[in-house]
Scaffold this motif. Structure first.
Motif, PDB file in Angstrom:
ATOM      1  N   LEU A 207      -6.106   0.791   3.337  1.00 14.09           N
ATOM      2  CA  LEU A 207      -6.889   1.769   4.099  1.00 14.09           C
ATOM      3  C   LEU A 207      -8.129   1.120   4.706  1.00 14.09           C
ATOM      4  O   LEU A 207      -8.494   1.399   5.853  1.00 14.09           O
ATOM      5  CB  LEU A 207      -7.275   2.941   3.197  1.00 14.09           C
ATOM      6  CG  LEU A 207      -6.109   3.818   2.712  1.00 14.09           C
ATOM      7  CD1 LEU A 207      -6.610   4.870   1.729  1.00 14.09           C
ATOM      8  CD2 LEU A 207      -5.387   4.468   3.883  1.00 14.09           C
ATOM      9  N   ALA A 208      -8.761   0.219   3.944  1.00 13.67           N
ATOM     10  CA  ALA A 208      -9.944  -0.473   4.465  1.00 13.67           C
ATOM     11  C   ALA A 208      -9.545  -1.394   5.619  1.00 13.67           C
ATOM     12  O   ALA A 208     -10.229  -1.455   6.653  1.00 13.67           O
ATOM     13  CB  ALA A 208     -10.604  -1.274   3.344  1.00 13.67           C
TER      14      ALA A 208
ATOM     15  N   LEU B  23      -3.271   0.040  -1.987  1.00 14.33           N
ATOM     16  CA  LEU B  23      -3.409   1.171  -1.061  1.00 14.33           C
ATOM     17  C   LEU B  23      -4.835   1.255  -0.542  1.00 14.33           C
ATOM     18  O   LEU B  23      -5.065   1.426   0.662  1.00 14.33           O
ATOM     19  CB  LEU B  23      -3.003   2.463  -1.748  1.00 14.33           C
ATOM     20  CG  LEU B  23      -3.265   3.756  -0.961  1.00 14.33           C
ATOM     21  CD1 LEU B  23      -2.486   3.751   0.354  1.00 14.33           C
ATOM     22  CD2 LEU B  23      -2.892   4.968  -1.805  1.00 14.33           C
ATOM     23  N   TYR B  24      -5.803   1.126  -1.456  1.00 13.44           N
ATOM     24  CA  TYR B  24      -7.200   1.214  -1.027  1.00 13.44           C
ATOM     25  C   TYR B  24      -7.565   0.056  -0.092  1.00 13.44           C
ATOM     26  O   TYR B  24      -8.279   0.236   0.902  1.00 13.44           O
ATOM     27  CB  TYR B  24      -8.117   1.210  -2.250  1.00 13.44           C
ATOM     28  CG  TYR B  24      -7.865   2.365  -3.181  1.00 13.44           C
ATOM     29  CD1 TYR B  24      -7.478   3.616  -2.688  1.00 13.44           C
ATOM     30  CD2 TYR B  24      -7.988   2.215  -4.569  1.00 13.44           C
ATOM     31  CE1 TYR B  24      -7.235   4.677  -3.548  1.00 13.44           C
ATOM     32  CE2 TYR B  24      -7.745   3.270  -5.437  1.00 13.44           C
ATOM     33  CZ  TYR B  24      -7.364   4.496  -4.923  1.00 13.44           C
ATOM     34  OH  TYR B  24      -7.116   5.542  -5.773  1.00 13.44           O
ATOM     35  N   LEU B  25      -7.047  -1.131  -0.415  1.00 16.74           N
ATOM     36  CA  LEU B  25      -7.307  -2.288   0.438  1.00 16.74           C
ATOM     37  C   LEU B  25      -6.652  -2.093   1.807  1.00 16.74           C
ATOM     38  O   LEU B  25      -7.244  -2.437   2.846  1.00 16.74           O
ATOM     39  CB  LEU B  25      -6.771  -3.554  -0.234  1.00 16.74           C
ATOM     40  CG  LEU B  25      -7.057  -4.874   0.485  1.00 16.74           C
ATOM     41  CD1 LEU B  25      -8.555  -5.090   0.659  1.00 16.74           C
ATOM     42  CD2 LEU B  25      -6.433  -6.042  -0.288  1.00 16.74           C
TER      43      LEU B  25
ATOM     44  N   GLY C  51       0.811  -1.213   0.000  1.00 13.86           N
ATOM     45  CA  GLY C  51       0.000   0.000   0.000  1.00 13.86           C
ATOM     46  C   GLY C  51       0.839   1.254   0.000  1.00 13.86           C
ATOM     47  O   GLY C  51       0.498   2.245  -0.677  1.00 13.86           O
TER      48      GLY C  51
ATOM     49  N   ARG D 289      -2.104   0.934  -6.755  1.00 11.69           N
ATOM     50  CA  ARG D 289      -3.085   1.752  -6.061  1.00 11.69           C
ATOM     51  C   ARG D 289      -4.204   0.919  -5.425  1.00 11.69           C
ATOM     52  O   ARG D 289      -4.653   1.239  -4.309  1.00 11.69           O
ATOM     53  CB  ARG D 289      -3.675   2.776  -7.035  1.00 11.69           C
ATOM     54  CG  ARG D 289      -4.346   3.986  -6.386  1.00 11.69           C
ATOM     55  CD  ARG D 289      -3.400   4.798  -5.525  1.00 11.69           C
ATOM     56  NE  ARG D 289      -2.176   5.211  -6.158  1.00 11.69           N
ATOM     57  CZ  ARG D 289      -2.045   6.264  -6.971  1.00 11.69           C
ATOM     58  NH1 ARG D 289      -3.100   6.999  -7.276  1.00 11.69           N
ATOM     59  NH2 ARG D 289      -0.877   6.588  -7.468  1.00 11.69           N
ATOM     60  N   PRO D 290      -4.663  -0.190  -6.046  1.00  9.28           N
ATOM     61  CA  PRO D 290      -5.674  -1.030  -5.367  1.00  9.28           C
ATOM     62  C   PRO D 290      -5.191  -1.553  -4.010  1.00  9.28           C
ATOM     63  O   PRO D 290      -5.984  -1.682  -3.079  1.00  9.28           O
ATOM     64  CB  PRO D 290      -5.904  -2.182  -6.362  1.00  9.28           C
ATOM     65  CG  PRO D 290      -5.577  -1.579  -7.692  1.00  9.28           C
ATOM     66  CD  PRO D 290      -4.431  -0.647  -7.431  1.00  9.28           C
TER      67      PRO D 290
END
Length: 328
Positions: free
Chosen positions: A65-66, A61-63, A48, A58-59
């Motif tokens: 953050l979740a 990173l989003y994972l 991330g 980038r996916p």
């Protein structure tokens, strides 16, 4: 500007991921879940953070953050409790009743030690007169060099009675102390209210692995400040009985909590790095003139060591008077 923002985001994410992974690793969750989850979060954290700079990740990173959001919601949901299977030395919660000039403490600890781990539990109730409260001593116990010490305070009542209070972790049966685990809501906060033959004696006479060097420093605090501090301790001890709190290695430990109690008085000592590096607290008190400054600090420190006097006193009823006999 975009590059700076991304660097800043990465610098924020790194300690956040480390904390979240630590919270999982040191949690009371099943080891078969907690350790793989912590490792997975750390690996996802690397991906991330790289994803902050690389669009193709980038996916991740989003994972990340979740996953961090879920972890912190879980972490914040952990509640302290007074209802666990406690180790014997912290099994009874102290509390006090205040009736005008008289404060009655319940569950004052006074174990009969044969070794650090072999003892006969004993507790008593005792009443103290606030009008007799005239002494505040700071006790520092060292076992790993001069930078770190366990600090406790002892309140003296007319030279006859002494009540010692140590702020510690309340460990469960089978649990051991870990400095790192103390950052992650692993231990409840506990005030050991004890006879000095117990709280000081166990450190000077019975702890051998490693041995501890114990120093008692007599403060020159005004009686009104000692009384305010004592009553603030009473308030906190009674509050914990109804509303448990977590210990924290950095913010809510044996030293920072003492310092926060002193804020009840207007002339409290300023916060200093020497409070965080607890072994330097006696030196800090010396610099502020809160303890005896009639001699160099090295000499005061040497004369304040109570191990020999405590070992000679043993389990004597006048233990407190004997360890103070040679104090400057």
């Amino acid at each position: 500007m975009i590059v700076f923002t991304r660097i800043l985001a990465a610098l924020v994410l790194l300690p956040t991921v480390l904390f979240a992974a630590g919270a999982l690793h040191f949690s009371t969750l099943s080891r078969s879940f907690a350790e793989p989850a912590a490792m997975a979060l750390a690996v996802l954290g690397v991906a991330g953070i790289v994803g902050v700079f690389a669009r193709r990740l980038r996916p991740a990173l989003y994972l990340l953050l979740a996953a961090l959001a879920v972890t912190f919601v879980w972490f914040r949901s952990i509640e302290p409790s007074n209802d666990r299977q406690w180790q014997q030395d912290v099994s009874l919660q102290p509390w006090a009743e205040v009736n005008d000039d008289v404060v009655t403490f319940h569950n004052v600890r006074n174990f009969d030690y044969r070794s650090e781990t072999d003892f006969t539990p004993a507790w008593y109730d005792k009443s103290y007169k606030l009008s007799d409260l005239d002494e505040l001593d700071v006790v520092a116990s060292y076992w790993m060099g001069k930078d770190i010490a366990h600090l406790l305070v002892s309140f003296g009542f007319g030279g006859r009675d002494y009540l010692a209070v140590s702020i510690e972790t309340r460990k469960e049966v089978g649990e051991s102390y870990s400095t790192l685990a103390g950052f992650f809501r692993r231990y409840e906060l506990f005030y050991v209210v004890a006879d000095e033959r117990d709280l000081i004696g166990v450190r000077t006479n019975y702890r051998k692995d490693p041995p501890e060097d114990v120093y008692a420093y007599r403060t020159n605090a005004p009686r009104e400040n000692i009384r305010s501090l004592f009553l603030d301790y009473v308030r906190a001890i009674n509050d914990l009985r109804e509303h448990p709190e977590f210990y924290n290695t950095l913010t809510t430990n044996c030293t920072t909590t003492i310092w926060r109690h002193t804020l009840v008085n207007s002339n409290a000592n300023p916060l200093s790095w020497k409070i965080l590096a607890s072994g330097h607290v006696p030196e800090y008190l010396y610099e502020l003139g809160r303890i005896n400054t009639s001699m160099p600090f090295d000499e005061l420190e040497r004369r304040s060591r109570v191990n020999d006097a405590a070992q000679a006193a043993g389990k004597a009823a006048d233990f407190s008077q004997r360890i103070r006999a040679g104090l400057p």
